[in-house]
Design a protein around this motif. Structure first.
Motif, PDB file in Angstrom:
ATOM      1  N   ILE A   1      12.594   0.180  -5.959  1.00 35.67           N
ATOM      2  CA  ILE A   1      13.164   0.172  -4.607  1.00 35.67           C
ATOM      3  C   ILE A   1      14.300   1.187  -4.498  1.00 35.67           C
ATOM      4  CG2 ILE A   1      14.414  -1.237  -2.909  1.00 35.67           C
ATOM      5  CD1 ILE A   1      12.829  -3.627  -3.849  1.00 35.67           C
ATOM      6  N   SER A   2      15.080   1.351  -5.561  1.00 34.08           N
ATOM      7  CA  SER A   2      16.147   2.355  -5.554  1.00 34.08           C
ATOM      8  C   SER A   2      15.579   3.761  -5.375  1.00 34.08           C
ATOM      9  CB  SER A   2      16.950   2.285  -6.855  1.00 34.08           C
ATOM     10  OG  SER A   2      17.686   1.085  -6.943  1.00 34.08           O
ATOM     11  N   ALA A   3      14.477   4.057  -6.074  1.00 33.11           N
ATOM     12  CA  ALA A   3      13.849   5.369  -5.942  1.00 33.11           C
ATOM     13  C   ALA A   3      13.380   5.607  -4.512  1.00 33.11           C
ATOM     14  CB  ALA A   3      12.673   5.489  -6.914  1.00 33.11           C
ATOM     15  N   VAL A   4      12.720   4.598  -3.937  1.00 28.69           N
ATOM     16  CA  VAL A   4      12.238   4.725  -2.556  1.00 28.69           C
ATOM     17  C   VAL A   4      13.418   4.853  -1.589  1.00 28.69           C
ATOM     18  CG1 VAL A   4      10.992   3.553  -0.696  1.00 28.69           C
ATOM     19  CG2 VAL A   4      10.095   3.486  -3.036  1.00 28.69           C
ATOM     20  N   GLY A   5      14.454   4.035  -1.805  1.00 32.32           N
ATOM     21  CA  GLY A   5      15.621   4.069  -0.921  1.00 32.32           C
ATOM     22  C   GLY A   5      16.337   5.401  -0.961  1.00 32.32           C
ATOM     23  N   CYS A   6      16.521   5.961  -2.163  1.00 38.06           N
ATOM     24  CA  CYS A   6      17.194   7.255  -2.276  1.00 38.06           C
ATOM     25  C   CYS A   6      16.363   8.370  -1.636  1.00 38.06           C
ATOM     26  CB  CYS A   6      17.459   7.591  -3.745  1.00 38.06           C
ATOM     27  SG  CYS A   6      18.788   6.614  -4.493  1.00 38.06           S
ATOM     28  N   ALA A   7      15.059   8.335  -1.833  1.00 38.73           N
ATOM     29  CA  ALA A   7      14.193   9.338  -1.211  1.00 38.73           C
ATOM     30  C   ALA A   7      14.234   9.222   0.307  1.00 38.73           C
ATOM     31  CB  ALA A   7      12.757   9.181  -1.718  1.00 38.73           C
ATOM     32  N   ALA A   8      14.244   7.987   0.798  1.00 35.74           N
ATOM     33  CA  ALA A   8      14.300   7.772   2.249  1.00 35.74           C
ATOM     34  C   ALA A   8      15.621   8.263   2.831  1.00 35.74           C
ATOM     35  CB  ALA A   8      14.098   6.293   2.562  1.00 35.74           C
ATOM     36  N   CYS A   9      16.729   8.064   2.089  1.00 30.56           N
ATOM     37  CA  CYS A   9      18.027   8.576   2.558  1.00 30.56           C
ATOM     38  C   CYS A   9      17.991  10.104   2.657  1.00 30.56           C
ATOM     39  CB  CYS A   9      19.138   8.163   1.602  1.00 30.56           C
ATOM     40  SG  CYS A   9      19.638   6.434   1.707  1.00 30.56           S
ATOM     41  N   ALA A  10      17.461  10.746   1.620  1.00 37.73           N
ATOM     42  CA  ALA A  10      17.429  12.205   1.594  1.00 37.73           C
ATOM     43  C   ALA A  10      16.558  12.789   2.702  1.00 37.73           C
ATOM     44  CB  ALA A  10      16.928  12.682   0.233  1.00 37.73           C
ATOM     45  N   ALA A  11      15.490  12.077   3.069  1.00 38.50           N
ATOM     46  CA  ALA A  11      14.541  12.597   4.048  1.00 38.50           C
ATOM     47  C   ALA A  11      14.745  12.031   5.452  1.00 38.50           C
ATOM     48  CB  ALA A  11      13.110  12.288   3.581  1.00 38.50           C
ATOM     49  N   ALA A  12      15.750  11.191   5.647  1.00 43.69           N
ATOM     50  CA  ALA A  12      15.948  10.523   6.937  1.00 43.69           C
ATOM     51  C   ALA A  12      16.136  11.547   8.067  1.00 43.69           C
ATOM     52  CB  ALA A  12      17.146   9.590   6.872  1.00 43.69           C
ATOM     53  N   PRO A  13      15.368  11.441   9.152  1.00 35.91           N
ATOM     54  CA  PRO A  13      15.476  12.419  10.243  1.00 35.91           C
ATOM     55  C   PRO A  13      16.629  12.145  11.200  1.00 35.91           C
ATOM     56  CG  PRO A  13      13.730  10.851  10.721  1.00 35.91           C
ATOM     57  CD  PRO A  13      14.241  10.507   9.351  1.00 35.91           C
ATOM     58  N   PHE A  37      18.648   6.653   8.552  1.00 31.89           N
ATOM     59  CA  PHE A  37      19.425   6.860   7.334  1.00 31.89           C
ATOM     60  C   PHE A  37      20.109   5.561   6.915  1.00 31.89           C
ATOM     61  CE2 PHE A  37      23.289   7.744   5.019  1.00 31.89           C
ATOM     62  CZ  PHE A  37      22.910   8.719   4.103  1.00 31.89           C
ATOM     63  N   LEU A  38      20.717   4.847   7.876  1.00 35.60           N
ATOM     64  CA  LEU A  38      21.411   3.600   7.555  1.00 35.60           C
ATOM     65  C   LEU A  38      20.441   2.536   7.054  1.00 35.60           C
ATOM     66  CD1 LEU A  38      24.078   3.336  10.397  1.00 35.60           C
ATOM     67  CD2 LEU A  38      24.375   4.117   8.040  1.00 35.60           C
ATOM     68  N   TRP A  39      19.242   2.480   7.649  1.00 32.39           N
ATOM     69  CA  TRP A  39      18.238   1.527   7.148  1.00 32.39           C
ATOM     70  C   TRP A  39      17.844   1.861   5.717  1.00 32.39           C
ATOM     71  CZ3 TRP A  39      17.185  -3.066   8.846  1.00 32.39           C
ATOM     72  CH2 TRP A  39      17.340  -3.377  10.206  1.00 32.39           C
ATOM     73  N   ALA A  40      17.681   3.155   5.448  1.00 32.53           N
ATOM     74  CA  ALA A  40      17.348   3.580   4.083  1.00 32.53           C
ATOM     75  C   ALA A  40      18.480   3.246   3.121  1.00 32.53           C
ATOM     76  CB  ALA A  40      17.056   5.083   4.064  1.00 32.53           C
ATOM     77  N   ARG A  41      19.708   3.415   3.598  1.00 29.85           N
ATOM     78  CA  ARG A  41      20.875   3.109   2.771  1.00 29.85           C
ATOM     79  C   ARG A  41      20.919   1.616   2.431  1.00 29.85           C
ATOM     80  NH1 ARG A  41      24.348   5.189  -0.871  1.00 29.85           N
ATOM     81  NH2 ARG A  41      26.535   4.879  -0.352  1.00 29.85           N
ATOM     82  N   ALA A  42      20.573   0.780   3.417  1.00 25.31           N
ATOM     83  CA  ALA A  42      20.503  -0.661   3.167  1.00 25.31           C
ATOM     84  C   ALA A  42      19.412  -0.976   2.142  1.00 25.31           C
ATOM     85  CB  ALA A  42      20.247  -1.414   4.465  1.00 25.31           C
ATOM     86  N   GLY A  43      18.278  -0.285   2.256  1.00 22.92           N
ATOM     87  CA  GLY A  43      17.214  -0.475   1.274  1.00 22.92           C
ATOM     88  C   GLY A  43      17.651  -0.080  -0.121  1.00 22.92           C
ATOM     89  N   GLN A  44      18.431   0.996  -0.212  1.00 20.29           N
ATOM     90  CA  GLN A  44      18.986   1.387  -1.505  1.00 20.29           C
ATOM     91  C   GLN A  44      19.891   0.285  -2.049  1.00 20.29           C
ATOM     92  OE1 GLN A  44      21.629   4.751  -1.354  1.00 20.29           O
ATOM     93  NE2 GLN A  44      21.992   4.694  -3.569  1.00 20.29           N
ATOM     94  N   GLY A  45      20.627  -0.387  -1.152  1.00 20.19           N
ATOM     95  CA  GLY A  45      21.475  -1.499  -1.564  1.00 20.19           C
ATOM     96  C   GLY A  45      20.687  -2.646  -2.151  1.00 20.19           C
ATOM     97  N   VAL A  46      19.514  -2.934  -1.574  1.00 25.10           N
ATOM     98  CA  VAL A  46      18.643  -3.978  -2.117  1.00 25.10           C
ATOM     99  C   VAL A  46      18.218  -3.612  -3.536  1.00 25.10           C
ATOM    100  CG1 VAL A  46      16.418  -5.163  -1.871  1.00 25.10           C
ATOM    101  CG2 VAL A  46      17.811  -4.694   0.157  1.00 25.10           C
ATOM    102  N   GLY A  47      17.814  -2.360  -3.727  1.00 22.02           N
ATOM    103  CA  GLY A  47      17.405  -1.922  -5.061  1.00 22.02           C
ATOM    104  C   GLY A  47      18.534  -2.021  -6.062  1.00 22.02           C
TER     105      GLY A  47
END
Length: 453
Positions: free
Chosen positions: A79-91, A96-106
Protein backbone atom coordinates in the motif's frame (compact mmCIF):
# COMPACT_ATOMS: atom_id res chain seq x y z
CA UNK A 1 15.78 -17.32 10.44
CA UNK A 2 19.39 -18.41 9.83
CA UNK A 3 20.69 -14.85 9.47
CA UNK A 4 18.72 -12.64 11.87
CA UNK A 5 20.90 -9.59 11.19
CA UNK A 6 19.89 -9.74 7.53
CA UNK A 7 16.27 -10.02 8.61
CA UNK A 8 16.72 -6.97 10.84
CA UNK A 9 18.10 -5.08 7.84
CA UNK A 10 14.93 -5.93 5.89
CA UNK A 11 12.71 -4.72 8.72
CA UNK A 12 14.85 -1.60 9.16
CA UNK A 13 14.58 -0.81 5.45
CA UNK A 14 10.80 -0.98 5.69
CA UNK A 15 10.74 1.10 8.87
CA UNK A 16 12.93 3.75 7.21
CA UNK A 17 10.07 4.76 4.90
CA UNK A 18 8.44 6.72 7.74
CA UNK A 19 11.44 8.92 8.70
CA UNK A 20 12.32 9.29 5.01
CA UNK A 21 9.11 11.31 4.77
CA UNK A 22 11.18 14.19 6.18
CA UNK A 23 12.34 14.58 2.57
CA UNK A 24 8.85 15.89 1.76
CA UNK A 25 9.55 18.98 3.91
CA UNK A 26 12.25 20.00 1.43
CA UNK A 27 9.76 19.66 -1.43
CA UNK A 28 6.99 21.75 0.19
CA UNK A 29 7.79 24.99 -1.69
CA UNK A 30 7.76 23.13 -5.03
CA UNK A 31 4.51 21.35 -4.17
CA UNK A 32 2.96 24.67 -3.15
CA UNK A 33 3.85 26.23 -6.50
CA UNK A 34 2.81 23.20 -8.55
CA UNK A 35 -0.72 23.02 -7.10
CA UNK A 36 -0.96 26.84 -6.68
CA UNK A 37 -1.74 26.59 -2.97
CA UNK A 38 -1.97 29.12 -0.21
CA UNK A 39 0.72 28.66 2.41
CA UNK A 40 -1.79 27.42 5.01
CA UNK A 41 -3.28 24.81 2.64
CA UNK A 42 -0.05 22.91 2.11
CA UNK A 43 -0.06 21.91 5.79
CA UNK A 44 -2.85 19.45 4.98
CA UNK A 45 -0.23 17.38 3.18
CA UNK A 46 1.31 16.64 6.57
CA UNK A 47 -1.98 16.56 8.49
CA UNK A 48 -3.62 13.91 6.26
CA UNK A 49 -0.65 11.59 6.53
CA UNK A 50 -0.05 11.94 10.28
CA UNK A 51 -3.73 11.73 11.21
CA UNK A 52 -4.28 8.53 9.26
CA UNK A 53 -1.24 6.56 10.34
CA UNK A 54 -1.44 7.69 13.97
CA UNK A 55 -5.14 6.85 14.25
CA UNK A 56 -4.62 3.35 12.87
CA UNK A 57 -1.36 2.46 14.61
CA UNK A 58 -2.71 0.48 17.56
CA UNK A 59 -5.34 -1.24 15.43
CA UNK A 60 -2.72 -2.32 12.88
CA UNK A 61 -0.45 -3.57 15.66
CA UNK A 62 -3.31 -5.73 16.95
CA UNK A 63 -3.98 -7.07 13.45
CA UNK A 64 -0.32 -8.05 13.30
CA UNK A 65 -0.63 -9.93 16.59
CA UNK A 66 -3.63 -11.86 15.29
CA UNK A 67 -2.89 -12.38 11.58
CA UNK A 68 0.89 -12.35 11.64
CA UNK A 69 3.29 -9.42 11.72
CA UNK A 70 4.93 -10.37 8.44
CA UNK A 71 1.60 -10.39 6.59
CA UNK A 72 0.56 -6.96 7.88
CA UNK A 73 4.05 -5.59 7.20
CA UNK A 74 3.95 -6.84 3.61
CA UNK A 75 0.48 -5.43 2.99
CA UNK A 76 1.75 -2.14 4.37
CA UNK A 77 4.71 -2.17 2.00
CA UNK A 78 2.43 -2.76 -0.97
CA UNK A 79 0.00 0.00 0.00
CA UNK A 80 2.92 2.36 0.69
CA UNK A 81 4.27 1.75 -2.83
CA UNK A 82 0.86 2.43 -4.38
CA UNK A 83 0.31 5.48 -2.16
CA UNK A 84 3.68 7.02 -2.99
CA UNK A 85 3.18 6.44 -6.71
CA UNK A 86 -0.29 7.97 -6.51
CA UNK A 87 1.11 11.05 -4.72
CA UNK A 88 3.78 11.51 -7.39
CA UNK A 89 1.28 11.16 -10.25
CA UNK A 90 -1.65 13.04 -8.68
CA UNK A 91 -3.15 15.47 -11.24
CA UNK A 92 -4.76 17.79 -8.69
CA UNK A 93 -4.66 18.70 -5.00
CA UNK A 94 -7.73 16.73 -3.75
CA UNK A 95 -6.46 13.53 -5.35
CA UNK A 96 -3.02 14.21 -3.94
CA UNK A 97 -4.49 14.40 -0.41
CA UNK A 98 -6.39 11.14 -0.92
CA UNK A 99 -3.17 9.50 -2.09
CA UNK A 100 -1.37 10.94 0.92
CA UNK A 101 -4.00 9.41 3.21
CA UNK A 102 -3.51 6.08 1.46
CA UNK A 103 0.22 6.37 2.09
CA UNK A 104 -0.66 6.89 5.76
CA UNK A 105 -2.59 3.61 5.80
CA UNK A 106 0.43 1.81 4.37
CA UNK A 107 2.74 3.40 6.93
CA UNK A 108 0.44 2.41 9.81
CA UNK A 109 0.29 -1.20 8.64
CA UNK A 110 4.03 -1.50 8.06
CA UNK A 111 5.61 0.48 10.87
CA UNK A 112 3.26 -0.83 13.57
CA UNK A 113 4.72 -4.31 13.13
CA UNK A 114 8.41 -3.41 12.81
CA UNK A 115 9.31 -3.63 16.54
CA UNK A 116 7.54 -6.99 16.83
CA UNK A 117 9.25 -8.31 13.69
CA UNK A 118 12.66 -7.08 14.86
CA UNK A 119 12.38 -8.77 18.27
CA UNK A 120 11.02 -11.99 16.73
CA UNK A 121 14.26 -12.47 14.81
CA UNK A 122 16.43 -12.79 17.92
CA UNK A 123 16.27 -14.69 21.20
CA UNK A 124 14.60 -12.84 24.05
CA UNK A 125 18.00 -12.15 25.63
CA UNK A 126 18.88 -10.03 22.56
CA UNK A 127 15.58 -8.13 22.43
CA UNK A 128 17.09 -4.76 23.35
CA UNK A 129 19.83 -5.09 20.75
CA UNK A 130 17.20 -5.81 18.10
CA UNK A 131 15.29 -2.68 19.10
CA UNK A 132 18.53 -0.71 19.01
CA UNK A 133 19.22 -1.91 15.48
CA UNK A 134 15.72 -0.84 14.42
CA UNK A 135 16.22 2.54 16.08
CA UNK A 136 19.52 3.02 14.26
CA UNK A 137 17.88 2.29 10.90
CA UNK A 138 15.17 4.87 11.52
CA UNK A 139 17.67 7.46 12.78
CA UNK A 140 19.87 6.92 9.73
CA UNK A 141 16.87 7.49 7.45
CA UNK A 142 16.08 10.70 9.33
CA UNK A 143 19.68 11.89 8.75
CA UNK A 144 19.59 11.02 5.05
CA UNK A 145 16.04 12.29 4.39
CA UNK A 146 16.63 16.06 4.13
CA UNK A 147 19.77 15.68 1.98
CA UNK A 148 18.11 13.11 -0.26
CA UNK A 149 15.06 15.33 -0.63
CA UNK A 150 17.19 18.31 -1.64
CA UNK A 151 19.07 16.34 -4.29
CA UNK A 152 15.90 14.73 -5.70
CA UNK A 153 13.97 18.00 -5.92
CA UNK A 154 16.93 19.74 -7.53
CA UNK A 155 17.39 17.03 -10.19
CA UNK A 156 13.87 15.78 -10.93
CA UNK A 157 11.35 17.99 -9.10
CA UNK A 158 9.04 17.33 -6.16
CA UNK A 159 7.47 14.05 -7.45
CA UNK A 160 10.86 12.39 -7.06
CA UNK A 161 10.59 12.43 -3.23
CA UNK A 162 7.64 10.06 -3.66
CA UNK A 163 8.85 8.04 -6.64
CA UNK A 164 12.08 7.12 -4.84
CA UNK A 165 10.14 5.27 -2.14
CA UNK A 166 8.25 3.07 -4.61
CA UNK A 167 11.23 0.81 -5.46
CA UNK A 168 12.30 0.83 -1.79
CA UNK A 169 8.83 -0.41 -0.78
CA UNK A 170 8.71 -3.05 -3.51
CA UNK A 171 12.27 -4.22 -2.82
CA UNK A 172 11.45 -4.56 0.88
CA UNK A 173 8.22 -6.37 -0.01
CA UNK A 174 10.16 -8.89 -2.11
CA UNK A 175 12.76 -9.50 0.60
CA UNK A 176 10.19 -9.67 3.41
CA UNK A 177 9.16 -13.13 2.22
CA UNK A 178 12.32 -14.32 3.97
CA UNK A 179 11.07 -13.14 7.37
CA UNK A 180 9.54 -15.68 9.77
CA UNK A 181 5.78 -16.08 9.55
CA UNK A 182 4.06 -17.50 12.64
CA UNK A 183 0.64 -19.10 12.46
CA UNK A 184 -2.37 -16.78 12.86
CA UNK A 185 -3.63 -16.32 16.42
CA UNK A 186 -7.24 -17.58 16.86
CA UNK A 187 -8.12 -14.78 19.31
CA UNK A 188 -11.08 -12.63 18.17
CA UNK A 189 -10.61 -9.14 16.72
CA UNK A 190 -12.61 -6.41 18.42
CA UNK A 191 -13.80 -4.48 15.35
CA UNK A 192 -16.00 -2.11 17.34
CA UNK A 193 -13.15 -1.33 19.73
CA UNK A 194 -10.88 -0.72 16.73
CA UNK A 195 -13.30 1.85 15.32
CA UNK A 196 -13.63 3.54 18.71
CA UNK A 197 -9.85 3.79 19.12
CA UNK A 198 -9.40 5.13 15.58
CA UNK A 199 -12.09 7.77 16.12
CA UNK A 200 -10.61 8.71 19.50
CA UNK A 201 -7.10 9.14 18.10
CA UNK A 202 -8.21 10.99 14.96
CA UNK A 203 -10.41 13.50 16.82
CA UNK A 204 -7.72 14.07 19.46
CA UNK A 205 -4.99 14.67 16.88
CA UNK A 206 -7.23 16.82 14.70
CA UNK A 207 -8.12 19.00 17.70
CA UNK A 208 -4.39 19.45 18.43
CA UNK A 209 -3.65 20.31 14.80
CA UNK A 210 -6.53 22.77 14.42
CA UNK A 211 -5.70 24.47 17.71
CA UNK A 212 -2.66 26.05 16.04
CA UNK A 213 -4.60 27.38 13.04
CA UNK A 214 -6.01 30.84 13.58
CA UNK A 215 -8.87 30.35 11.12
CA UNK A 216 -10.15 27.25 12.98
CA UNK A 217 -13.12 28.10 15.26
CA UNK A 218 -12.26 27.59 18.92
CA UNK A 219 -15.59 25.88 19.51
CA UNK A 220 -14.84 23.28 16.83
CA UNK A 221 -11.51 22.48 18.47
CA UNK A 222 -13.19 22.06 21.86
CA UNK A 223 -15.91 19.84 20.37
CA UNK A 224 -13.31 17.61 18.73
CA UNK A 225 -11.31 17.33 21.95
CA UNK A 226 -14.45 16.59 23.99
CA UNK A 227 -15.48 13.98 21.41
CA UNK A 228 -12.12 12.23 21.74
CA UNK A 229 -12.53 12.06 25.52
CA UNK A 230 -16.10 10.80 25.24
CA UNK A 231 -15.14 8.09 22.75
CA UNK A 232 -12.18 7.10 24.94
CA UNK A 233 -14.57 6.70 27.89
CA UNK A 234 -16.83 4.46 25.79
CA UNK A 235 -13.81 2.41 24.68
CA UNK A 236 -12.59 1.92 28.26
CA UNK A 237 -16.03 0.77 29.41
CA UNK A 238 -16.30 -1.63 26.49
CA UNK A 239 -12.74 -2.95 26.91
CA UNK A 240 -13.60 -4.12 30.41
CA UNK A 241 -16.32 -6.39 29.01
CA UNK A 242 -14.82 -7.87 25.85
CA UNK A 243 -12.43 -10.83 26.13
CA UNK A 244 -9.79 -9.44 23.77
CA UNK A 245 -9.67 -5.60 23.52
CA UNK A 246 -7.24 -3.84 21.20
CA UNK A 247 -5.29 -2.66 24.24
CA UNK A 248 -6.18 -3.21 27.89
CA UNK A 249 -6.86 0.06 29.77
CA UNK A 250 -5.89 -1.70 33.01
CA UNK A 251 -2.25 -1.41 31.91
CA UNK A 252 -2.37 2.32 32.59
CA UNK A 253 -3.68 1.81 36.12
CA UNK A 254 -0.08 1.03 37.09
CA UNK A 255 1.85 4.32 37.48
CA UNK A 256 5.11 2.48 36.85
CA UNK A 257 3.84 1.79 33.31
CA UNK A 258 2.04 5.09 32.73
CA UNK A 259 4.90 7.40 33.77
CA UNK A 260 7.39 6.23 31.08
CA UNK A 261 4.64 6.53 28.45
CA UNK A 262 3.88 10.10 29.51
CA UNK A 263 7.55 11.04 29.67
CA UNK A 264 8.17 9.63 26.19
CA UNK A 265 5.35 11.81 24.83
CA UNK A 266 6.70 14.86 26.67
CA UNK A 267 10.22 14.20 25.35
CA UNK A 268 8.76 14.05 21.84
CA UNK A 269 6.94 17.33 22.45
CA UNK A 270 10.02 19.08 23.83
CA UNK A 271 12.35 17.67 21.19
CA UNK A 272 10.11 18.89 18.35
CA UNK A 273 11.24 22.41 19.25
CA UNK A 274 14.46 21.71 17.34
CA UNK A 275 12.69 20.89 14.07
CA UNK A 276 10.10 23.64 14.51
CA UNK A 277 12.20 26.62 15.64
CA UNK A 278 15.93 25.95 15.31
CA UNK A 279 16.01 26.13 11.46
CA UNK A 280 14.85 29.76 11.68
CA UNK A 281 17.43 30.49 14.39
CA UNK A 282 20.28 29.04 12.35
CA UNK A 283 19.33 30.89 9.15
CA UNK A 284 17.97 34.21 10.44
CA UNK A 285 20.02 34.73 13.62
CA UNK A 286 23.31 32.89 13.03
CA UNK A 287 23.13 33.67 9.27
CA UNK A 288 24.02 30.15 8.15
CA UNK A 289 23.29 28.95 4.63
CA UNK A 290 20.52 26.45 4.03
CA UNK A 291 23.10 23.71 3.50
CA UNK A 292 25.04 24.56 6.66
CA UNK A 293 21.87 24.80 8.76
CA UNK A 294 20.75 21.42 7.43
CA UNK A 295 24.07 19.87 8.41
CA UNK A 296 23.84 21.34 11.92
CA UNK A 297 20.25 20.12 12.35
CA UNK A 298 21.25 16.66 11.15
CA UNK A 299 23.47 16.35 14.23
CA UNK A 300 20.36 15.76 16.36
CA UNK A 301 19.59 12.66 14.29
CA UNK A 302 23.25 11.63 14.30
CA UNK A 303 22.97 11.81 18.08
CA UNK A 304 19.95 9.48 17.99
CA UNK A 305 21.91 7.13 15.75
CA UNK A 306 24.67 7.11 18.36
CA UNK A 307 22.32 6.81 21.33
CA UNK A 308 20.48 3.71 20.12
CA UNK A 309 23.36 1.17 20.49
CA UNK A 310 24.52 2.98 23.62
CA UNK A 311 21.06 2.42 25.07
CA UNK A 312 21.25 -1.33 24.44
CA UNK A 313 24.66 -1.38 26.16
CA UNK A 314 23.34 0.53 29.18
CA UNK A 315 20.14 -1.53 29.50
CA UNK A 316 22.25 -4.67 29.83
CA UNK A 317 24.19 -3.06 32.69
CA UNK A 318 21.89 -0.72 34.61
CA UNK A 319 18.43 -1.74 33.36
CA UNK A 320 15.68 -0.35 31.12
CA UNK A 321 14.21 2.26 33.42
CA UNK A 322 17.43 3.93 34.62
CA UNK A 323 18.51 4.12 30.96
CA UNK A 324 15.20 5.70 29.94
CA UNK A 325 15.53 8.14 32.86
CA UNK A 326 19.04 9.05 31.68
CA UNK A 327 17.69 9.60 28.17
CA UNK A 328 14.98 12.03 29.30
CA UNK A 329 17.52 13.85 31.47
CA UNK A 330 19.92 14.28 28.56
CA UNK A 331 17.12 15.52 26.28
CA UNK A 332 16.22 18.19 28.83
CA UNK A 333 19.85 19.15 29.43
CA UNK A 334 20.39 19.45 25.68
CA UNK A 335 17.35 21.68 25.17
CA UNK A 336 17.52 23.97 28.20
CA UNK A 337 20.84 25.72 27.34
CA UNK A 338 19.41 26.61 23.90
CA UNK A 339 17.19 29.07 25.79
CA UNK A 340 20.31 31.13 26.49
CA UNK A 341 21.73 31.25 22.97
CA UNK A 342 21.81 34.36 20.78
CA UNK A 343 23.41 35.94 17.76
CA UNK A 344 26.87 35.62 19.29
CA UNK A 345 26.64 31.95 20.24
CA UNK A 346 29.28 29.82 18.44
CA UNK A 347 27.80 27.33 16.01
CA UNK A 348 29.89 24.61 17.66
CA UNK A 349 28.04 25.14 20.95
CA UNK A 350 24.65 24.79 19.25
CA UNK A 351 25.90 21.70 17.41
CA UNK A 352 27.04 20.02 20.64
CA UNK A 353 23.68 20.72 22.30
CA UNK A 354 21.73 19.31 19.35
CA UNK A 355 23.91 16.20 19.32
CA UNK A 356 23.44 15.73 23.09
CA UNK A 357 19.66 16.06 22.73
CA UNK A 358 19.74 13.47 19.96
CA UNK A 359 21.77 11.03 22.07
CA UNK A 360 19.16 11.44 24.81
CA UNK A 361 16.37 10.66 22.37
CA UNK A 362 18.24 7.56 21.18
CA UNK A 363 18.72 6.35 24.75
CA UNK A 364 15.07 6.95 25.58
CA UNK A 365 13.54 5.45 22.43
CA UNK A 366 15.22 2.08 22.76
CA UNK A 367 14.90 1.75 26.55
CA UNK A 368 11.28 2.95 26.59
CA UNK A 369 10.27 0.61 23.76
CA UNK A 370 11.93 -2.21 25.68
CA UNK A 371 9.92 -1.30 28.79
CA UNK A 372 6.63 -1.43 26.88
CA UNK A 373 7.61 -4.61 25.01
CA UNK A 374 8.56 -6.45 28.19
CA UNK A 375 5.43 -5.28 30.05
CA UNK A 376 2.93 -6.58 27.52
CA UNK A 377 2.56 -10.25 26.69
CA UNK A 378 4.73 -11.75 23.94
CA UNK A 379 1.57 -12.37 21.92
CA UNK A 380 0.85 -8.59 22.04
CA UNK A 381 4.18 -7.44 20.65
CA UNK A 382 2.45 -5.63 17.77
CA UNK A 383 0.36 -3.55 20.16
CA UNK A 384 3.44 -2.88 22.32
CA UNK A 385 5.47 -1.58 19.40
CA UNK A 386 2.55 0.48 18.12
CA UNK A 387 2.04 2.08 21.53
CA UNK A 388 5.71 3.05 21.72
CA UNK A 389 5.49 4.72 18.32
CA UNK A 390 2.13 6.34 19.05
CA UNK A 391 3.17 8.11 22.25
CA UNK A 392 6.05 9.77 20.42
CA UNK A 393 3.71 10.89 17.62
CA UNK A 394 1.24 12.33 20.12
CA UNK A 395 4.06 14.32 21.67
CA UNK A 396 5.24 15.63 18.30
CA UNK A 397 1.76 16.69 17.15
CA UNK A 398 1.10 18.33 20.51
CA UNK A 399 4.46 20.05 20.26
CA UNK A 400 3.51 21.85 17.06
CA UNK A 401 0.63 23.53 18.89
CA UNK A 402 2.20 24.05 22.31
CA UNK A 403 5.57 25.33 21.07
CA UNK A 404 3.99 27.73 18.57
CA UNK A 405 1.93 29.20 21.43
CA UNK A 406 4.97 29.42 23.71
CA UNK A 407 6.97 31.19 21.02
CA UNK A 408 4.19 33.73 20.49
CA UNK A 409 3.97 34.34 24.25
CA UNK A 410 7.72 34.87 24.54
CA UNK A 411 7.85 37.23 21.56
CA UNK A 412 5.28 39.45 23.31
CA UNK A 413 4.77 41.73 20.34
CA UNK A 414 8.48 42.50 19.81
CA UNK A 415 9.30 43.14 16.14
CA UNK A 416 11.71 41.34 13.84
CA UNK A 417 14.66 39.30 14.99
CA UNK A 418 14.35 40.56 18.56
CA UNK A 419 10.83 39.16 18.77
CA UNK A 420 11.81 35.85 17.23
CA UNK A 421 14.79 35.45 19.55
CA UNK A 422 12.74 36.30 22.64
CA UNK A 423 10.10 33.74 21.64
CA UNK A 424 12.79 31.19 20.76
CA UNK A 425 14.42 31.50 24.16
CA UNK A 426 11.12 31.32 26.02
CA UNK A 427 10.01 28.23 24.07
CA UNK A 428 13.25 26.36 24.80
CA UNK A 429 13.20 27.45 28.43
CA UNK A 430 9.70 26.00 28.75
CA UNK A 431 10.49 22.88 26.70
CA UNK A 432 13.77 21.92 28.36
CA UNK A 433 12.93 23.20 31.82
CA UNK A 434 9.40 21.81 31.72
CA UNK A 435 10.66 18.37 30.69
CA UNK A 436 13.19 18.30 33.53
CA UNK A 437 10.54 19.49 35.99
CA UNK A 438 8.13 16.77 34.84
CA UNK A 439 10.92 14.20 35.23
CA UNK A 440 11.59 15.46 38.75
CA UNK A 441 7.90 15.19 39.64
CA UNK A 442 7.80 11.64 38.24
CA UNK A 443 10.17 10.59 41.02
CA UNK A 444 7.14 10.48 43.35
CA UNK A 445 6.56 7.11 41.63
CA UNK A 446 9.88 5.44 42.52
CA UNK A 447 9.03 2.20 40.69
CA UNK A 448 8.76 4.13 37.41
CA UNK A 449 12.54 4.40 37.18
CA UNK A 450 13.71 1.58 39.44
CA UNK A 451 15.66 -1.27 37.89
CA UNK A 452 13.62 -3.71 40.00
CA UNK A 453 10.23 -2.41 38.77
Amino acid sequence: MKHPTFGLAIVGLGASLAPLDIAVNVALPEITRHFQLALGDVQWLVICYVLVYSSLMLVCGKLGDLLGHRLIFRVGMLISAVGCAACAAAPDWPLFLWARAGQGVGTALAISCTPALATSLFPESSRTRALAGLGMAMSLAAVVGPFLGGVLVELWGWPAVYWVRVPISLFTLALSGLLPSPKPDPRPFDAVGAVLLAVCMSTLLLSLVLSQRREAPGLAVLVLFATSLAVLFVYVQRARRVPEPIIRPALFADPAFTVPNVMNALAGLAGFSILLLTPYYLVNVLKLSALASGMVLALAFVGSLTGAPLSAWLVARIGQRPTAFSGVTLVGLGLLPLAFTGAGTPVAVVAVLLFAEGVGQGLLNVAYTDIVTSTLSVRDRGVAGSLALLTRTLGTVSGASVLTTLHAMGAAGLPGIDGFLAGYRFAFLAAGGGLLLALLLSLVVPRAWSRRA
